[in-house]
Enzyme design. Structure first.
Site, PDB file in Angstrom:
ATOM      1  N   LYS A  32     -55.643  41.743  93.375  1.00 48.06           N
ATOM      2  CA  LYS A  32     -56.139  42.830  92.955  1.00 48.06           C
ATOM      3  C   LYS A  32     -57.492  42.107  92.579  1.00 48.06           C
ATOM      4  CE  LYS A  32     -56.009  42.168  88.656  1.00 48.06           C
ATOM      5  NZ  LYS A  32     -56.850  42.253  88.301  1.00 48.06           N
ATOM      6  N   THR A  33     -58.261  41.533  92.237  1.00 44.97           N
ATOM      7  CA  THR A  33     -59.975  41.554  92.051  1.00 44.97           C
ATOM      8  C   THR A  33     -60.429  41.427  93.475  1.00 44.97           C
ATOM      9  OG1 THR A  33     -59.040  39.920  90.244  1.00 44.97           O
ATOM     10  CG2 THR A  33     -61.373  39.694  91.334  1.00 44.97           C
ATOM     11  N   ASP A 217     -60.803  47.990  86.022  1.00 46.58           N
ATOM     12  CA  ASP A 217     -59.733  47.813  85.879  1.00 46.58           C
ATOM     13  C   ASP A 217     -58.917  47.199  85.314  1.00 46.58           C
ATOM     14  OD1 ASP A 217     -58.982  44.839  87.380  1.00 46.58           O
ATOM     15  OD2 ASP A 217     -59.755  43.658  86.651  1.00 46.58           O
ATOM     16  N   GLU A 218     -57.602  46.676  85.487  1.00 44.53           N
ATOM     17  CA  GLU A 218     -56.498  46.458  84.354  1.00 44.53           C
ATOM     18  C   GLU A 218     -56.133  48.171  83.300  1.00 44.53           C
ATOM     19  OE1 GLU A 218     -54.935  43.799  84.691  1.00 44.53           O
ATOM     20  OE2 GLU A 218     -55.630  41.617  84.873  1.00 44.53           O
ATOM     21  N   GLN A 248     -47.298  44.748  84.416  1.00 39.40           N
ATOM     22  CA  GLN A 248     -47.635  43.602  83.275  1.00 39.40           C
ATOM     23  C   GLN A 248     -48.468  43.762  81.970  1.00 39.40           C
ATOM     24  OE1 GLN A 248     -49.910  40.389  85.647  1.00 39.40           O
ATOM     25  NE2 GLN A 248     -49.435  41.553  87.622  1.00 39.40           N
ATOM     26  N   ARG A 601     -46.452  33.732  87.086  1.00 33.84           N
ATOM     27  CA  ARG A 601     -47.573  32.628  86.095  1.00 33.84           C
ATOM     28  C   ARG A 601     -47.756  31.641  87.174  1.00 33.84           C
ATOM     29  NH1 ARG A 601     -50.965  36.038  86.170  1.00 33.84           N
ATOM     30  NH2 ARG A 601     -49.392  36.929  86.384  1.00 33.84           N
TER      31      ARG A 601
END
Length: 747
Positions: A32-33, A217-218, A248, A601
């Site tokens: 994503k980043t 973002d997010e 998420q 994770r």
């Protein structure tokens, strides 16, 4: 397109969009980043001026990392891109535009403690006892209302119960007091720009033209106020790109609204949608487990994660006898991995649903000599001595800051007692003068002694002196001179206790932080810039990456992180998923998303642990295994049962001294298996009876945790047998004999 050739096909398509609305649904570990970074770099390469780009994130760390990555791709023009958290970006805008709202540019940003202090003062003035109404609960309700953009008047109209009615009264006065103090709380940093933009079209249009390209973002974590702000800025040009993963979305408790991402295509019917489904983090087994859990949610954007990574090991599911045994098993498995695979401690994370669960894990870590760090504990800037010095600095910057003034007016002690302070507050209210104005002219305050007036006036002169000095010398010089004059360091050093010396070190570290901040900025930063940065620091931003320790944290705190080996403890109904009574559908779906976050994770190995017996709220409970484990395909799981902790009472003394040896062995990379940890070879609890362990009143026993003690009372029989033991270390304890594992030493 050479820049984008470094991406996979879907990432490249998503990053190449320049104009129009776009949603990038980014599955866990899908880069994503990376895509967001390359998209901004592509905009700059296409000739978009960097100052026209606004990138909004949820942590300062994410914003910093993004700008660093863009700079590596395209050079120094990345510096002019506006990238930061919602709160920091809009605080920056408010510094320039707040005057039409009746604030000065030096307004103070209140943190939680400041807001609670203000609420307590309001309640005191209203004669609302804290025993009746909890100030923290009041702040939580006010914050929730602000996140939903509910005004004091609207809240008052909605209030039905006694508590809600009291909150409504306090909310109204709280808003007035904040304005009077030239202060804003964190929620105001989002609400005030909305108010500003609604009342002043010219200012809104200015920022619509300024930020023609908006990236968020997010997006799944945005609340109502953030949603409104984003769309107000984007409505002129519609060049909005949101990146996120509905699977998420785990922050409903702090106002996040999953509908913002689920409804994006409704809000922007012509939006381009890209799904990033290739995972670069986890094994095929871990991804399959995550997918099998999350597919049970009804409200979601459909996607299927896949990976080219190896299949990997099965997921270990460990049933422990109780929470102590659970902690010990986690410690044992960590040692086992280190022995066999030579992993560093920082490769391990233990995740739990509630902070209270950390106790048994911490106990086990300490016994095994395993260093650990808890993420989400008391942060540096929340320590009392730090907040005291910061209150002085804030008062110097903003003389109207009444809460900071009240915090430090008698710190260090200068003979200004509670009665004097109450009279100053009363005089301020009657005359409508600021507290600092009253402090500088205490003559009009009735019945104050000459000594009290003098002490008050000296304090006022100190604040005025440094308020003037801050424009003449650097922020670091102001802070150092103030601390020296106050004698804080000398006070802590003279006290000489370990606690006071720790505080001395903390204040020294704060002064170092101010100096570091000054040195890190090319332009000479003002003191308010440092205070603003401190106020906006997020808890996870301060995590020390270089610290070689096992990481303990809640599942919520783990979002955005990754570890080779992950333990998810407490996989039990009522604990994870967490609920009381019967969970409603939306709560259960969020808990399932939290499970998805926890599972993803893990990079190489994942453990779930649960117990047959757990101590919660002071009682013994017999939990049922979490439904989430039943949702995972059986073929992905490797189940085992451990009926006893992996150590016994006769090795406690050996365990207690193992820390130094264990640390040395880690440093030498020659870690040997710890003989104190053994697999499930000992007898089950159920085979032990009161008669077999020969307990009698008056005998001495040894307990694994409490040490040596004397039995003073016995009651009950069989599984219900209880003993009261007076331990030398902790005094009397009531113990269930079945689980206490007491070793009889003799009369």
């Amino acid at each position: 397109m050479s820049l984008l050739n470094q991406l996979n096909p879907v990432q490249r398509d998503a990053a190449s969009v320049i104009a129009g609305p776009e949603m990038i649904v980014a599955g866990a570990g899908s880069g994503k980043t990376r895509v967001l970074t390359f998209r901004i770099a592509h905009l700059l390469e296409a000739g978009i001026h960097p100052s026209e780009i606004l990138a909004l994130t949820f942590t300062n760390k994410a914003a910093k990392e993004m700008k660093e990555r863009i700079e590596k791709l395209i050079g120094t023009k990345a510096h002019a891109v506006w990238a930061g958290t919602f709160h920091s970006i809009f605080a920056r805008i408010l510094r320039h535009e707040c005057e039409p709202l009746g604030y000065t540019r030096s307004f103070t940003i209140y943190d939680t403690d400041d807001s609670i202090g203000l609420i307590k003062n309001i309640m005191s003035a209203m004669s609302i006892p804290q025993q009746q109404v909890n100030p923290r609960a009041v702040l939580s309700r006010i914050s929730g209302a602000k996140n939903q953009m509910i005004s004091p008047l609207e809240y008052e109209q909605l209030a039905k119960e006694f508590f809600e009615q009291k909150v409504a009264e306090i909310y109204t006065e709280y808003v007035k007091k904040l304005h009077k103090n030239n202060a804003m709380d964190f929620d105001d940093l989002l609400l005030k720009p909305i108010e500003l933009f609604k009342k002043h079209d010219r200012i809104l249009e200015k920022y619509q033209y300024r930020f023609k390209y908006l990236l968020v973002d997010e997006y799944q974590d945005t609340n109502r106020a953030q949603y409104v702000l984003i769309n107000m800025i984007a409505q002129k040009f519609n060049n909005i790109c949101v990146v996120g993963d509905d699977a998420q979305s785990i922050y409903a408790f702090r106002g996040a609204d999953i509908k913002n991402i689920l409804d994006f295509e409704r809000d922007y019917p012509n939006a381009k949608v890209f799904r990033l489904e290739q995972n670069y983090r986890s094994t095929k087994t871990i991804l399959a487990a995550a997918d099998s859990v999350i597919k049970n949610n009804r409200n979601q954007i459909k996607k299927t994660l896949w990976t080219d990574n190896p299949k990997g090991e099965k997921i270990s599911v460990i049933e422990a006898e109780d929470d102590k045994a659970e902690g010990v098993q986690i410690a044992y498995r960590i040692q086992e991995h280190i022995t066999k695979e030579k992993l560093d401690l920082k490769n391990f994370a233990v995740l739990y649903r509630t902070n209270a669960q950390s106790r048994s894990v911490e106990d086990a870590m300490r016994r095994a000599g395993i260093p650990y760090v808890i993420i989400g504990g008391v942060a540096f800037y929340q320590r009392k001595e730090i907040k005291d010095v910061l209150a002085y600095l804030r008062l110097i910057v903003n003389p109207k800051d009444e809460e900071s003034l009240l915090r430090v007016i008698n710190y260090p002690a200068r003979g200004i007692g509670d009665t004097t302070i109450e009279k100053l507050i009363e005089h301020s209210a009657v005359t409508n003068a600021s507290m600092l104005e009253v402090v500088n002219n205490p003559g009009g305050v009735s019945s104050l002694s000459d000594r009290a007036k003098n002490s008050v006036q000296q304090f006022g002169k100190l604040i005025i002196k440094y308020s003037e000095l801050k424009s003449q010398i650097s922020a670091s010089e102001v802070a150092r001179a103030l601390v020296d004059e106050l004698g804080i360091l000398r006070m802590y050093k003279d006290e000489g206790t370990p606690e006071s010396l720790g505080r001395w070190e903390n204040v020294q570290e704060l002064l170092s932080a101010v100096t570091e901040f000054v040195d890190a900025n090319n332009e000479q930063p003002a003191l308010e810039n440092f205070l603003e940065e401190v106020a906006l620091v997020a808890a996870t931003d301060s995590m020390a990456d270089e610290k070689n320790s096992v990481t303990l944290m809640t599942l919520h705190a783990a979002k955005g992180l990754e570890f080779p080996v992950v333990f998810i403890s407490g996989a039990e109904e009522g604990l994870f998923p967490l609920y009381q009574g019967s969970p409603d559908a939306s709560e259960l779906e969020e808990e399932r998303r939290l499970c998805y976050v926890g599972v993803t994770r893990a990079m190489k190995k994942l453990y779930f642990t649960y117990t047959r017996i757990r101590y919660r709220f002071g009682d013994v409970t017999y939990p049922v295994v979490s439904r989430f484990l039943s949702e995972i395909d059986e073929t992905l799981l490797d189940k085992e049962t451990v009926r006893r902790p992996a150590y016994s009472a006769n090795v406690v003394s050996s365990l207690a001294g193992s820390r130094e040896r264990y640390l040395n062995s880690i440093q030498q990379k020659k870690v040997k298996p710890n003989d104190n940890f053994t697999p499930d070879e000992e007898v089950d609890y159920d085979s032990e009876t009161q008669e077999e362990i020969r307990l009698k009143v008056g005998v001495y026993v040894e307990h694994e945790v409490f040490g040596r003690g004397k039995v003073t009372l016995l009651s009950g029989r069989g599984d219900s047998a209880k003993a009261v033991v007076n331990f030398q270390s902790v005094g009397s304890k009531n113990l269930m004999v079945k689980f206490a594992r007491l070793r009889v030493l003799g009369a």
